[in-house]
Design an enzyme around this catalytic site. Structure first.
Site, PDB file in Angstrom:
ATOM      1  N   LYS A  83      24.006 -30.597 -19.217  1.00  9.70           N
ATOM      2  CA  LYS A  83      22.571 -30.816 -18.980  1.00  9.70           C
ATOM      3  C   LYS A  83      21.910 -31.626 -18.011  1.00  9.70           C
ATOM      4  O   LYS A  83      22.564 -32.524 -17.723  1.00  9.70           O
ATOM      5  CB  LYS A  83      21.966 -31.201 -20.464  1.00  9.70           C
ATOM      6  N   CYS A 135     -16.010 -51.454  -9.782  1.00 12.84           N
ATOM      7  CA  CYS A 135     -17.314 -51.901  -9.304  1.00 12.84           C
ATOM      8  C   CYS A 135     -18.445 -51.845 -10.126  1.00 12.84           C
ATOM      9  O   CYS A 135     -19.324 -52.561  -9.960  1.00 12.84           O
ATOM     10  CB  CYS A 135     -17.497 -51.258  -7.893  1.00 12.84           C
ATOM     11  N   ALA A 190       0.927  -1.125   0.015  1.00 21.47           N
ATOM     12  CA  ALA A 190       0.036  -0.006   0.002  1.00 21.47           C
ATOM     13  C   ALA A 190       0.827   1.357  -0.067  1.00 21.47           C
ATOM     14  O   ALA A 190       0.691   2.318  -0.714  1.00 21.47           O
ATOM     15  CB  ALA A 190      -0.969  -0.024   1.240  1.00 21.47           C
ATOM     16  N   GLU A 191       1.953   1.182   0.815  1.00 19.86           N
ATOM     17  CA  GLU A 191       2.729   2.539   0.738  1.00 19.86           C
ATOM     18  C   GLU A 191       3.542   2.614  -0.506  1.00 19.86           C
ATOM     19  O   GLU A 191       3.541   3.656  -0.930  1.00 19.86           O
ATOM     20  CB  GLU A 191       3.905   2.253   1.903  1.00 19.86           C
ATOM     21  N   TYR A 192       3.927   1.489  -1.237  1.00 21.00           N
ATOM     22  CA  TYR A 192       4.684   1.639  -2.584  1.00 21.00           C
ATOM     23  C   TYR A 192       3.408   2.115  -3.562  1.00 21.00           C
ATOM     24  O   TYR A 192       4.038   3.075  -4.183  1.00 21.00           O
ATOM     25  CB  TYR A 192       4.987   0.003  -2.824  1.00 21.00           C
ATOM     26  N   GLU A 211      19.315 -13.902 -18.940  1.00 19.69           N
ATOM     27  CA  GLU A 211      18.266 -14.510 -19.257  1.00 19.69           C
ATOM     28  C   GLU A 211      16.814 -14.141 -18.681  1.00 19.69           C
ATOM     29  O   GLU A 211      16.837 -13.723 -17.777  1.00 19.69           O
ATOM     30  CB  GLU A 211      18.435 -16.132 -18.759  1.00 19.69           C
ATOM     31  N   LYS A 235      22.042 -23.019 -15.522  1.00 17.71           N
ATOM     32  CA  LYS A 235      21.719 -22.761 -17.122  1.00 17.71           C
ATOM     33  C   LYS A 235      20.254 -22.561 -16.982  1.00 17.71           C
ATOM     34  O   LYS A 235      19.168 -23.616 -16.773  1.00 17.71           O
ATOM     35  CB  LYS A 235      21.918 -23.911 -18.018  1.00 17.71           C
TER      36      LYS A 235
HETATM   37  S1  IVH Z   1      26.570 -18.154 -21.487  1.00 14.64           S
HETATM   38  C1  IVH Z   1      29.454 -17.516 -24.593  1.00 14.64           C
HETATM   39  N1  IVH Z   1      25.407 -18.710 -18.873  1.00 14.64           N
HETATM   40  O1  IVH Z   1      22.011 -21.004 -22.874  1.00 14.64           O
HETATM   41  C2  IVH Z   1      28.370 -18.124 -23.702  1.00 14.64           C
HETATM   42  N2  IVH Z   1      24.162 -18.883 -21.182  1.00 14.64           N
HETATM   43  O2  IVH Z   1      23.306 -22.316 -25.220  1.00 14.64           O
HETATM   44  C3  IVH Z   1      26.981 -17.453 -23.975  1.00 14.64           C
HETATM   45  N3  IVH Z   1      21.790 -19.840 -20.725  1.00 14.64           N
HETATM   46  O3  IVH Z   1      21.376 -18.789 -25.351  1.00 14.64           O
HETATM   47  C4  IVH Z   1      25.952 -18.006 -23.039  1.00 14.64           C
HETATM   48  N4  IVH Z   1      21.687 -19.720 -18.524  1.00 14.64           N
HETATM   49  O4  IVH Z   1      20.059 -18.437 -23.133  1.00 14.64           O
HETATM   50  C5  IVH Z   1      25.253 -18.575 -20.498  1.00 14.64           C
HETATM   51  N5  IVH Z   1      24.374 -19.107 -17.136  1.00 14.64           N
HETATM   52  C6  IVH Z   1      24.038 -19.058 -18.422  1.00 14.64           C
HETATM   53  C7  IVH Z   1      23.127 -19.469 -19.035  1.00 14.64           C
HETATM   54  C8  IVH Z   1      22.858 -19.298 -20.471  1.00 14.64           C
HETATM   55  C9  IVH Z   1      21.186 -20.086 -19.539  1.00 14.64           C
HETATM   56  C10 IVH Z   1      21.031 -20.019 -22.205  1.00 14.64           C
HETATM   57  C11 IVH Z   1      21.357 -18.812 -22.949  1.00 14.64           C
HETATM   58  C12 IVH Z   1      22.059 -19.315 -24.287  1.00 14.64           C
HETATM   59  C13 IVH Z   1      21.957 -20.635 -24.208  1.00 14.64           C
HETATM   60  C14 IVH Z   1      23.458 -21.018 -24.520  1.00 14.64           C
END
Ligand code: IVH
Length: 706
Positions: free
Chosen positions: A348, A445, A54-56, A207, A150
């Protein structure tokens, strides 16, 4: 790169003191902007809200008012401009001055060891593989890496000139992306102005993503408004960024993590990637705390394992971890192969979403009789296991997702959550795909399957005889507030059902001490006590008996109303829906549920068996009553009410005979609207249906109840 960290911290912890009570609107607007962005930073970057909403809101409104009265004071960096500017007809192309590369992928421990070896060799730290055993690496020789997550979102390049955000561009093909500046300006985690002393030019890469809890809320809102829901947070983020109208993007809960650098002018690059991330945080960017600096392949693998263990508990989706050689000078020495850097690797995790084919759709019966459609799938490896079944939740969900037998679907399995079908791949539907038809009879059943008005879940009506529900219905029957059979707890019921001794509550009255004493953890004494408790339960009251039957929606209070109203069990058994609706507190859903229960011959049979076993109660004359005051009136509920849940409001209305419907039409008598009411409210206003808030509804209820 050295951001003025001290300055940044001072900003974050205390408001600028100069203009709390400023002489001019310009000074006050400046102060408000700083103050609001400071709270944005606390909330969206540090995840530590500093003042009540509310303050914000009050600060925000004050700034809006000043800017409206003095348009010349408006700046592009004003937090009021985050609500989104004018729509565009297309996104302009942006050529990246420093290309946005992709990452090489690794999946196995061997891939990681090989990556580390390539880096070490490239940097002249290790002899070729054939001659150098891995345990001979000295700690000093091991390559240092910065490890991070990632993130499963969309890569973004943010260009700041003299500390101001001037351009935001998607990755595109890595060379050319799209200008989405207007949309990205609405993301509150993205600073419009950098903290501290900013370089002439800095391109920050990171990202754009959506927190899972925000994604769930967004999807709930979309569904309530009858709009399409998103498959996963990544798709929701992508769709939100692609809006041509930034005002729409502004309503989407996007977030951002910084993880890299593009062009930089006017300041030296930091020595390491870890320093770079610290520097970006000091400029005011959100940098994920889940990061570490490690040495050698073992350090990388340890990081991967630790993150993997908590992946499901993270508040956002990730699809792996990323390793980067920490020293930027070493990164440069290692350089690139084709489109990917040699100095970095994406390690991955098993994918949590995969496609497969729906071979059939069957239904399962739960302990409460809930019928759940389940997709039988061609086996698919997803989330680390082979999945052959996925829940489809209920019939509406199947319709909404439009799943047919034969379809190719996206299946998601995250953590311990039951695998689910998230979406169909429409272009892969075969010509002979078949729609799902809800069976009319319970597969366990054979009783009828009912689906009550306004309920999403279909249920088996054979509560008293259905093997799938047996344990549950016996425990309900025996509980203190029902037939009050002391000693008939879960352990005993489990054994009685599993050994086929008891099938329906009527069988309980045939049990002897010998049978019970033979069960696990049952002595002669406890068996005798249980037989005595069963014996004693024969003498009961009509309301307890009705409650004990476990009819859906018939709780203790309703059971009492039914007993009082009908007086005799036979009167209740003979009642149709219309007669049931006359009972105090019984609305259409409850009436339908009781009628369905009584229409099931198996249930009637068990009731007769119980009477034959000597279960009895005093009967009385039926009570006379006036018809329900809101009978014939239809209400629609929408949005969030201030004090009542949707269910509570509905019960109150139905108790007075009103019908609560799911959609607004000319026949609707009232719409009750709460906060964030969506399309239903619009429709009510368009049709001229009276709209009540919660207070007005409660007043109407009081008036009607007399
Ligand atoms: S570095 C030179 N760091 O992964 C390296 N990418 O395949 C450039 N991604 O399109 C990317 N988390 O969207 C980097 N901690 C991270 C990441 C990241 C997600 C994604 C990014 C990029 C894809 C690369």
């Amino acid at each position: 790169m050295t951001a003025d960290k001290k300055g940044a911290q001072a900003n974050a912890s205390a408001p600028a003191t100069h203009a709390r009570d400023p002489a001019t609107p310009a000074a006050r607007a400046d102060w408000l902007r700083e103050e609001i962005e400071r709270h944005n930073y606390q909330y969206y970057v540090l995840d530590a809200p500093s003042i009540p909403d509310a303050e914000y809101d009050a600060l925000f409104r004050e700034l809006q008012d000043i800017e409206a009265a003095h348009p010349e004071l408006l700046t592009p960096e004003s937090p009021t401009q985050r609500v989104g500017g004018q729509p565009v007809s297309a996104f302009a192309a942006v050529r990246h001055r420093v290309p946005m590369l992709s990452l090489g992928n690794g999946f196995t421990d061997e891939d990681v060891v090989a990556f580390d070896r390539r880096c070490a060799q490239g940097l002249g730290r290790a002899a070729p593989a054939q001659t150098q055993a891995p345990d001979l690496f000295s700690a000093a020789e091991a390559v240092e890496y910065a490890c991070e997550l990632k993130f499963d979102g969309l890569a973004m390049s943010l260009r700041y000139e003299n500390g101001r955000l001037v351009q935001a561009a998607t990755r595109g093909d890595g060379e050319t992306g799209e200008d989405v500046t207007a949309n990205v300006r609405t993301i509150k985690a993205v600073p419009l102005k950098l903290k501290g002393r900013a370089p002439e030019v800095i391109e920050v890469r990171g990202e754009v993503f959506m927190y899972r809890r925000e994604f769930d809320k967004l999807n709930a809102r979309q569904a309530e408004a009858g709009e399409k829901t998103f498959v996963n947070p990544r798709n929701a983020a992508a769709g939100s960024l692609r809006q041509l109208d930034p005002r729409l993007t502004a309503r989407r809960p996007l977030s951002f993590f910084a993880y890299g650098l593009g062009e930089l002018q006017g300041v030296d690059r930091p020595a390491t990637h870890a320093d770079l991330l610290e520097g970006l945080a000091a400029y005011g960017f959100p940098v994920c705390a889940e990061r570490a600096v490690v040495r050698g392949a073992q350090g990388l693998l340890d990081f991967h394992r630790a993150v993997g263990a908590k992946r499901d508990r993270l508040p956002y989706d990730i699809d792996g971890v990323v390793y980067k050689v920490n020293a930027l000078a070493d990164q440069e020495r290692l350089g690139f192969v084709s489109r990917a850097p040699r100095f970095a690797l994406a390690h991955k995790f098993p994918a949590q979403e995969m496609t497969t084919v729906v071979e059939d759709i069957e239904v399962q019966v739960g302990r409460t009789g809930a019928i759940t459609p389940v997709a039988r799938l061609a086996p698919v490896f997803v989330g680390g296991v082979t999945v052959t079944n996925a829940t489809l939740h209920n019939e509406d969900e199947i319709r909404r997702k439009d799943v047919h037998i034969g379809d190719t679907v996206i299946v998601r399995r995250a953590g311990d959550v039951i695998p689910e079908v998230v979406a169909v791949v429409p272009e892969r539907r075969p010509a002979d795909a078949r729609a799902f038809v809800m069976p009319v009879a319970c597969p366990v059943c054979g009783s009828h399957i009912e689906r009550l008005e306004d309920e999403a879940i279909a249920r088996c009506t054979g509560g008293l005889i259905c093997a799938a529900q047996r344990k549950q219905s016996l425990l309900h029957f025996a509980q203190r507030r029902a037939m009050d059979i002391e000693g008939l707890g879960e352990k005993v019921v489990d054994q009685l059902v599993e050994q086929g001794i008891v099938r329906t509550p009527a069988d309980l009255y045939k049990l002897g001490v010998a049978k019970l004493a033979a069960l696990d953890r049952m002595a002669d004494k406890s068996a005798a006590n249980l037989v005595a408790a069963i014996e004693a339960s024969r003498e009961t009251t009509l309301n307890r008996f009705i409650f004990a039957l476990g009819i859906r929606h018939v709780g203790e209070a309703t059971a009492k109303d039914l007993a009082r109203h009908f007086g005799k069990l036979d009167n209740l058994m003979a009642a149709d829906e219309a007669a049931l609706l006359e009972v105090n507190d019984v609305g259409p859903v409850v009436a339908q549920s009781i009628a369905n229960f009584l229409a099931e011959p198996h249930n009637v049979e068990v009731v007769e068996q119980l009477r034959a076993a000597g279960v009895h109660w005093p009967e009385s004359e039926p009570a006379a009553r006036a018809p329900a005051p809101l009978a014939g009136k239809t209400f629609v509920l929408t949005g969030t009410l201030p004090t009542l849940s949707r269910e509570e409001a509905k019960e109150k209305l139905e108790a007075l005979g009103a019908k609560v419907a799911g959609s607004v039409s000319k026949k609707t008598d009232y719409v009750v609207a709460g906060e964030e009411a969506g399309s239903k409210l619009d429709k009510a206003l368009a049709l001229g249906v009276p709209v009540l808030d919660e207070a007005a509804m409660l007043a109407l209820l009081r008036e009607s109840a007399g």
